[in-house]
Design a protein around this motif. Structure first.
Motif, PDB file in Angstrom:
ATOM      1  N   ALA A 153      -7.455   8.293  10.384  1.00 15.65           N
ATOM      2  CA  ALA A 153      -6.414   8.843   9.508  1.00 15.65           C
ATOM      3  C   ALA A 153      -6.332   8.011   8.232  1.00 15.65           C
ATOM      4  O   ALA A 153      -6.319   8.552   7.120  1.00 15.65           O
ATOM      5  N   GLY A 195      -6.488  13.555  10.389  1.00 18.46           N
ATOM      6  CA  GLY A 195      -5.318  13.324  11.228  1.00 18.46           C
ATOM      7  C   GLY A 195      -5.703  13.241  12.700  1.00 18.46           C
ATOM      8  O   GLY A 195      -6.819  13.617  13.075  1.00 18.46           O
ATOM      9  N   MET A 204       8.337   3.432   9.283  1.00 20.15           N
ATOM     10  CA  MET A 204       7.345   4.515   9.301  1.00 20.15           C
ATOM     11  C   MET A 204       7.766   5.650  10.229  1.00 20.15           C
ATOM     12  O   MET A 204       6.948   6.238  10.918  1.00 20.15           O
ATOM     13  N   PRO A 259      -3.116   8.843   0.773  1.00 20.57           N
ATOM     14  CA  PRO A 259      -4.250   8.428  -0.081  1.00 20.57           C
ATOM     15  C   PRO A 259      -5.430   7.807   0.668  1.00 20.57           C
ATOM     16  O   PRO A 259      -5.870   6.699   0.375  1.00 20.57           O
ATOM     17  N   ARG A 282       2.983  20.341   9.418  1.00 17.37           N
ATOM     18  CA  ARG A 282       3.040  20.848   8.050  1.00 17.37           C
ATOM     19  C   ARG A 282       2.856  22.376   8.059  1.00 17.37           C
ATOM     20  O   ARG A 282       2.164  22.924   8.912  1.00 17.37           O
ATOM     21  N   ILE A 287       3.649   8.491  16.540  1.00 20.91           N
ATOM     22  CA  ILE A 287       2.242   8.884  16.750  1.00 20.91           C
ATOM     23  C   ILE A 287       1.436   7.707  17.301  1.00 20.91           C
ATOM     24  O   ILE A 287       0.606   7.872  18.197  1.00 20.91           O
ATOM     25  N   VAL A 304       4.802   7.892  11.942  1.00 20.96           N
ATOM     26  CA  VAL A 304       3.619   7.184  12.441  1.00 20.96           C
ATOM     27  C   VAL A 304       3.989   6.245  13.591  1.00 20.96           C
ATOM     28  O   VAL A 304       3.179   5.982  14.473  1.00 20.96           O
ATOM     29  N   ILE A 307      -2.307  14.469   0.380  1.00 21.54           N
ATOM     30  CA  ILE A 307      -1.332  13.496  -0.158  1.00 21.54           C
ATOM     31  C   ILE A 307      -1.592  12.067   0.320  1.00 21.54           C
ATOM     32  O   ILE A 307      -1.669  11.146  -0.483  1.00 21.54           O
ATOM     33  N   VAL A 363       1.186  -1.647  12.141  1.00 21.90           N
ATOM     34  CA  VAL A 363       1.821  -0.391  12.566  1.00 21.90           C
ATOM     35  C   VAL A 363       2.254  -0.519  14.033  1.00 21.90           C
ATOM     36  O   VAL A 363       3.355  -0.113  14.409  1.00 21.90           O
ATOM     37  N   ARG A 400      -7.054  17.485  11.674  1.00 21.88           N
ATOM     38  CA  ARG A 400      -6.841  18.194  10.403  1.00 21.88           C
ATOM     39  C   ARG A 400      -7.218  17.302   9.226  1.00 21.88           C
ATOM     40  O   ARG A 400      -7.214  16.072   9.351  1.00 21.88           O
ATOM     41  N   PHE A 405      -7.988   4.494   0.401  1.00 26.88           N
ATOM     42  CA  PHE A 405      -8.052   3.530   1.512  1.00 26.88           C
ATOM     43  C   PHE A 405      -9.446   3.473   2.148  1.00 26.88           C
ATOM     44  O   PHE A 405      -9.721   2.573   2.936  1.00 26.88           O
ATOM     45  N   LEU A 409      -6.144   6.148  14.521  1.00 37.93           N
ATOM     46  CA  LEU A 409      -5.342   5.657  13.391  1.00 37.93           C
ATOM     47  C   LEU A 409      -6.248   5.263  12.230  1.00 37.93           C
ATOM     48  O   LEU A 409      -5.965   5.571  11.067  1.00 37.93           O
ATOM     49  N   PHE A 450       0.810  -1.219   0.000  1.00 41.17           N
ATOM     50  CA  PHE A 450       0.000   0.000   0.000  1.00 41.17           C
ATOM     51  C   PHE A 450       0.847   1.276   0.000  1.00 41.17           C
ATOM     52  O   PHE A 450       0.303   2.374   0.019  1.00 41.17           O
TER      53      PHE A 450
HETATM   54  C1  HEC Z   1       1.644   8.810  -1.073  1.00 44.56           C
HETATM   55  C2  HEC Z   1       2.259   8.826   0.239  1.00 44.56           C
HETATM   56  C3  HEC Z   1       1.566   8.146   1.395  1.00 44.56           C
HETATM   57  C4  HEC Z   1       1.107   6.843   1.469  1.00 44.56           C
HETATM   58  C5  HEC Z   1       1.086   5.786   0.384  1.00 44.56           C
HETATM   59  C6  HEC Z   1       0.637   6.669   2.829  1.00 44.56           C
HETATM   60  N1  HEC Z   1       0.767   7.826   3.536  1.00 44.56           N
HETATM   61 FE1  HEC Z   1       0.130   8.141   5.447  1.00 44.56          FE
HETATM   62  N2  HEC Z   1       0.497  10.114   5.232  1.00 44.56           N
HETATM   63  C7  HEC Z   1       1.171  10.702   4.180  1.00 44.56           C
HETATM   64  C8  HEC Z   1       1.276  12.125   4.410  1.00 44.56           C
HETATM   65  C9  HEC Z   1       1.948  13.122   3.495  1.00 44.56           C
HETATM   66  C10 HEC Z   1       0.623  12.385   5.631  1.00 44.56           C
HETATM   67  C11 HEC Z   1       0.453  13.739   6.297  1.00 44.56           C
HETATM   68  C12 HEC Z   1      -0.560  14.552   5.521  1.00 44.56           C
HETATM   69  C13 HEC Z   1      -0.774  15.948   6.058  1.00 44.56           C
HETATM   70  O1  HEC Z   1      -0.169  16.330   7.059  1.00 44.56           O
HETATM   71  O2  HEC Z   1      -1.584  16.639   5.433  1.00 44.56           O
HETATM   72  C14 HEC Z   1       0.152  11.089   6.136  1.00 44.56           C
HETATM   73  C15 HEC Z   1      -0.531  10.900   7.325  1.00 44.56           C
HETATM   74  C16 HEC Z   1      -0.761   9.662   7.917  1.00 44.56           C
HETATM   75  C17 HEC Z   1      -1.305   9.452   9.252  1.00 44.56           C
HETATM   76  C18 HEC Z   1      -1.782  10.558  10.195  1.00 44.56           C
HETATM   77  C19 HEC Z   1      -0.704  11.034  11.110  1.00 44.56           C
HETATM   78  C20 HEC Z   1      -1.086  12.298  11.832  1.00 44.56           C
HETATM   79  O3  HEC Z   1      -0.223  13.188  11.912  1.00 44.56           O
HETATM   80  O4  HEC Z   1      -2.233  12.437  12.277  1.00 44.56           O
HETATM   81  C21 HEC Z   1      -1.321   8.097   9.484  1.00 44.56           C
HETATM   82  C22 HEC Z   1      -1.767   7.374  10.746  1.00 44.56           C
HETATM   83  C23 HEC Z   1      -0.825   7.461   8.266  1.00 44.56           C
HETATM   84  N3  HEC Z   1      -0.505   8.438   7.351  1.00 44.56           N
HETATM   85  C24 HEC Z   1      -0.687   6.091   8.093  1.00 44.56           C
HETATM   86  C25 HEC Z   1      -0.494   5.499   6.841  1.00 44.56           C
HETATM   87  C26 HEC Z   1      -0.680   4.082   6.562  1.00 44.56           C
HETATM   88  C27 HEC Z   1      -1.000   3.011   7.606  1.00 44.56           C
HETATM   89  C28 HEC Z   1      -0.486   3.918   5.225  1.00 44.56           C
HETATM   90  C29 HEC Z   1      -0.648   2.669   4.396  1.00 44.56           C
HETATM   91  C30 HEC Z   1      -1.934   1.967   4.527  1.00 44.56           C
HETATM   92  C31 HEC Z   1      -0.138   5.223   4.670  1.00 44.56           C
HETATM   93  N4  HEC Z   1      -0.157   6.138   5.684  1.00 44.56           N
HETATM   94  C32 HEC Z   1       0.132   5.462   3.327  1.00 44.56           C
HETATM   95  C33 HEC Z   1       1.630  10.063   3.052  1.00 44.56           C
HETATM   96  C34 HEC Z   1       1.336   8.758   2.700  1.00 44.56           C
END
Ligand code: HEC
Ligand code: HEC
Length: 285
Positions: A107, A113, A73, A123, A155, A95, A92, A121, A142, A117, A127, A104, A63
């Motif tokens: 998010a 978040g 992570m 996705p 950010r 967090i 993460v 980005i 995780v 928030r 999901f 979680l 993913f």
């Molecule tokens: C394309 C890149 C990308 C992928 C793929 C991705 N993430 Fe993220 N994720 C981010 C970004 C960038 C942020 C922060 C976004 C923001 O601050 O606006 C984020 C935020 C998060 C947060 C929230 C953290 C907070 O500060 O509240 C969690 C939990 C998280 N991701 C878990 C995951 C998990 C689990 C997966 C896979 C299932 C995943 N992410 C896949 C880019 C990605």
């Protein structure tokens, strides 16, 4: 002469006032869209079988969680442009030490978040199509990662980034969600359900909610996945494992995600995905 100067002064003053009001409007509108705070819906997190939990660390790779958020992570700088944004895929593992499963899951699947928030980005719209059990298994994976490291900085969104958000050019994940609710990849029945689910949760981020192609970033388009109709299983497997397409030409983003993420798919997943996408291509012709 003096009165002409006075009028020029009024005009300049007026322009400055209008610019200031516009800037304030953009700031307030983008702030509301980005920072809410948004309230998450309750998540049902049942249905993860022991097999799903055992397999979930691998799926963090498929993913793209690991390639965006970095090894373990522990966080990785994703955008570093003073005009647009300075934005991390956060640490993460740190967090998760403080967040509940509900936070979680919100998010991952709602794009909200832990601080309320709207995420960008990340996705989450794609999901949102994961099953309850899949999300629960990903959270378990995780939580298996050693927790720690420094928190990643919050950010910051630059002027062009805020303008894009306020005008709807850049959409946050909760905003994108509506497209993913309405537009689905064609349903070819139960024999193809697994492949369709994989495509909907792994490929739609870039190929569009219904897989018919999308502008991924300015100047880069992804094709309609009908293109897979021209791939046999061997060529498709090669593309997903190595990033090299049937044509042999050099791909850009697809090459990166294939090597980093899709190379972790099982033969079975690739075969299911292939069967579905070929069926979908034949249906459209
Ligand atoms: C394309 C890149 C990308 C992928 C793929 C991705 N993430 Fe993220 N994720 C981010 C970004 C960038 C942020 C922060 C976004 C923001 O601050 O606006 C984020 C935020 C998060 C947060 C929230 C953290 C907070 O500060 O509240 C969690 C939990 C998280 N991701 C878990 C995951 C998990 C689990 C997966 C896979 C299932 C995943 N992410 C896949 C880019 C990605
Ligand atoms: C992070 C974005 C991203 C994701 C996720 C993604 N793709 Fe792509 N894909 C692209 C882009 C962009 C192109 C256009 C070629 C390039 O990368 O320059 C592309 C091209 C392709 C092509 C055309 C290759 C050719 O013959 O020219 C196929 C087939 C393909 N993707 C299949 C998939 C499948 C299947 C998935 C899900 C397992 C997937 N992609 C997920 C971005 C993505």
């Amino acid at each position: 002469m003096r009165s002409a100067l006075r009028w020029a002064g009024y005009l300049a003053g007026g322009v400055i006032v209008i610019a200031a009001v516009l800037a304030a409007y953009i700031w307030i509108a983008s702030n509301r869209m980005l920072n809410g705070p948004f309230a998450a819906k309750h998540e049902n997190l049942s249905g993860a079988t022991p097999e799903m939990v055992a397999d979930a660390s691998r799926r963090l790779h498929v993913f793209g969680c690991i390639s965006c958020h970095g090894d373990g992570m522990r966080g990785s700088l994703f955008i570093d442009d003073p005009h647009l944004a300075k934005l991390y895929a956060p640490n993460v593992s740190e967090i998760a030490g403080k967040a509940t499963d509900q936070q979680l899951a919100a998010a991952i699947r709602q794009g909200i978040g832990v601080d309320g928030r709207a995420l960008a980005i990340m996705p989450s719209a794609q999901f949102s199509r994961l099953t309850d059990g899949e999300v629960a298994a990903l959270i378990a994976a995780v939580r298996k990662l050693p927790s720690g490291g420094a928190p990643t900085p919050a950010r910051t969104i630059g002027a062009m980034g805020r303008l894009g958000v306020a005008t709807g050019k850049f959409r946050t994940q909760p905003q994108l969600m509506a497209d993913y609710v309405q537009q689905w990849p064609a349903d070819l029945g139960p024999n193809y359900a697994k492949g369709r689910h994989l495509a909907a949760t792994v490929c739609s981020e870039c190929h569009g909610p219904a897989l018919d192609g999308a502008e991924v970033k300015p100047g880069l388009k992804s094709p309609d996945l009908d293109i897979v109709g021209a791939y046999d299983l061997a060529a498709f497997t090669k593309l997903l494992r190595t990033g090299i397409p049937a044509s042999g030409k050099k791909l850009t983003l697809m090459d990166e995600v294939a090597r980093a993420n899709f190379s972790h798919m099982t033969d079975e997943e690739i075969a299911e995905l292939h069967a579905y996408l070929v069926g979908r291509a034949q249906r459209s012709n």
